[in-house]
Design an enzyme around this catalytic site. Structure first.
Site, PDB file in Angstrom:
ATOM      1  CD  GLU A  13     164.672 -29.263  38.272  1.00 44.03           C
ATOM      2  OE1 GLU A  13     165.779 -28.911  38.729  1.00 44.03           O
ATOM      3  OE2 GLU A  13     163.608 -29.060  38.865  1.00 44.03           O
ATOM      4  CB  VAL A  14     170.281 -32.828  36.552  1.00 45.56           C
ATOM      5  CG1 VAL A  14     171.756 -33.054  36.249  1.00 45.56           C
ATOM      6  CG2 VAL A  14     170.080 -31.497  37.268  1.00 45.56           C
ATOM      7  CG  HIS A  39     169.436 -37.165  39.867  1.00 42.82           C
ATOM      8  ND1 HIS A  39     169.502 -36.874  38.528  1.00 42.82           N
ATOM      9  CD2 HIS A  39     168.339 -36.511  40.345  1.00 42.82           C
ATOM     10  CE1 HIS A  39     168.494 -36.073  38.204  1.00 42.82           C
ATOM     11  NE2 HIS A  39     167.765 -35.854  39.287  1.00 42.82           N
ATOM     12  CG  ASN A  71     161.920 -36.992  39.127  1.00 40.19           C
ATOM     13  OD1 ASN A  71     160.898 -37.607  39.379  1.00 40.19           O
ATOM     14  ND2 ASN A  71     162.405 -36.039  39.916  1.00 40.19           N
ATOM     15  CG  HIS A  96     165.585 -36.751  44.148  1.00 42.48           C
ATOM     16  ND1 HIS A  96     165.772 -35.399  44.280  1.00 42.48           N
ATOM     17  CD2 HIS A  96     165.447 -36.977  42.809  1.00 42.48           C
ATOM     18  CE1 HIS A  96     165.736 -34.815  43.082  1.00 42.48           C
ATOM     19  NE2 HIS A  96     165.542 -35.751  42.167  1.00 42.48           N
ATOM     20  NE  ARG A 140     173.996 -33.043  54.169  1.00 36.12           N
ATOM     21  CZ  ARG A 140     173.407 -34.151  54.604  1.00 36.12           C
ATOM     22  NH1 ARG A 140     172.194 -34.468  54.178  1.00 36.12           N
ATOM     23  NH2 ARG A 140     174.010 -34.945  55.467  1.00 36.12           N
ATOM     24  CG  ASP A 141     168.334 -31.264  45.714  1.00 30.31           C
ATOM     25  OD1 ASP A 141     167.999 -32.110  44.863  1.00 30.31           O
ATOM     26  OD2 ASP A 141     168.145 -30.033  45.558  1.00 30.31           O
ATOM     27  CB  ILE A 142     171.610 -26.957  45.306  1.00 28.13           C
ATOM     28  CG1 ILE A 142     172.360 -25.677  45.624  1.00 28.13           C
ATOM     29  CG2 ILE A 142     170.549 -26.746  44.244  1.00 28.13           C
ATOM     30  CD1 ILE A 142     173.242 -25.200  44.486  1.00 28.13           C
TER      31      ILE A 142
HETATM   32  P1  AMP Z   1     165.424 -33.835  38.902  1.00 29.05           P
HETATM   33  O1  AMP Z   1     164.217 -32.964  38.684  1.00 29.05           O
HETATM   34  O2  AMP Z   1     165.065 -35.189  39.448  1.00 29.05           O
HETATM   35  O3  AMP Z   1     166.314 -33.886  37.692  1.00 29.05           O
HETATM   36  O4  AMP Z   1     166.219 -33.145  40.099  1.00 29.05           O
HETATM   37  C1  AMP Z   1     167.389 -32.423  39.959  1.00 29.05           C
HETATM   38  C2  AMP Z   1     167.778 -31.976  41.345  1.00 29.05           C
HETATM   39  O5  AMP Z   1     169.110 -31.484  41.298  1.00 29.05           O
HETATM   40  C3  AMP Z   1     166.917 -30.862  41.929  1.00 29.05           C
HETATM   41  O6  AMP Z   1     166.338 -31.319  43.159  1.00 29.05           O
HETATM   42  C4  AMP Z   1     167.900 -29.702  42.144  1.00 29.05           C
HETATM   43  O7  AMP Z   1     167.628 -28.973  43.303  1.00 29.05           O
HETATM   44  C5  AMP Z   1     169.221 -30.442  42.230  1.00 29.05           C
HETATM   45  N1  AMP Z   1     170.397 -29.676  41.857  1.00 29.05           N
HETATM   46  C6  AMP Z   1     170.588 -28.923  40.747  1.00 29.05           C
HETATM   47  N2  AMP Z   1     171.810 -28.383  40.738  1.00 29.05           N
HETATM   48  C7  AMP Z   1     172.430 -28.827  41.857  1.00 29.05           C
HETATM   49  C8  AMP Z   1     173.729 -28.642  42.420  1.00 29.05           C
HETATM   50  N3  AMP Z   1     174.648 -27.870  41.821  1.00 29.05           N
HETATM   51  N4  AMP Z   1     174.017 -29.252  43.594  1.00 29.05           N
HETATM   52  C9  AMP Z   1     173.101 -30.023  44.204  1.00 29.05           C
HETATM   53  N5  AMP Z   1     171.858 -30.241  43.730  1.00 29.05           N
HETATM   54  C10 AMP Z   1     171.536 -29.657  42.570  1.00 29.05           C
END
Ligand code: AMP
Length: 126
Positions: free
Chosen positions: A105-106, A110, A97, A112, A34-36
């Site tokens: 961001e990561v 991934h 993304n 969503h 689950r997304d945080i």
């Molecule tokens: P993106 O902008 O597509 O890279 O989305 C990264 C997603 O990772 C965001 O929706 C964050 O809320 C989610 N996220 C970041 N850190 C964590 C974590 N430790 N556990 C779960 N989701 C995370």
């Protein structure tokens, strides 16, 4: 330019068990959690276990087994979250993304899986 993968990204740390996650499903090649910071009642992230930065990186370099596993895991999450219209759900949206324009961001691939409410238009204006 080759894809470069940062092994210190937060999802790599989740995969190594260095930080926790709210796990929904784990398979041989994929993990769903689950997304945080959920943006919908159902907001699950599906990631491959391999070191892939983006969807295009994965599509180019992952094995057939990884691609099948990842694709089926996403489908299983849609069903498990009760989102599949064929089973009475109200639908969902998949988002992946990439890079600066995608506001990624990561830097670990991934997808969503979002659902549980009307999700609005796909993109904001402009
Ligand atoms: P993106 O902008 O597509 O890279 O989305 C990264 C997603 O990772 C965001 O929706 C964050 O809320 C989610 N996220 C970041 N850190 C964590 C974590 N430790 N556990 C779960 N989701 C995370």
């Amino acid at each position: 330019m080759p894809h470069s993968y940062d092994p210190q990204n937060i999802f790599a740390k989740i995969l190594r068990g260095e930080i926790p996650c709210d796990r929904v499903l784990e398979t041989e090649h994929s993990l769903a959690f689950r997304d945080i910071a959920p943006q919908a009642p159902s907001h699950v992230l599906v990631i491959p276990k391999g070191a892939y930065v983006s969807y295009d990186h994965f599509a180019a370099e992952a094995s057939d087994a990884e691609i099948v596993d990842f694709t089926r895991t996403i489908g299983r999450i849609c069903a498990a979250e009760g989102l599949d219209p064929a089973a009475g759900g109200a639908g969902y949206r998949l988002v992946s993304n990439c890079g600066a324009h995608g506001l990624q961001e990561v830097p670990h691939l991934h997808v969503h899986v979002l659902g549980g409410r009307v999700l609005g238009r796909m993109l904001p204006e402009g």
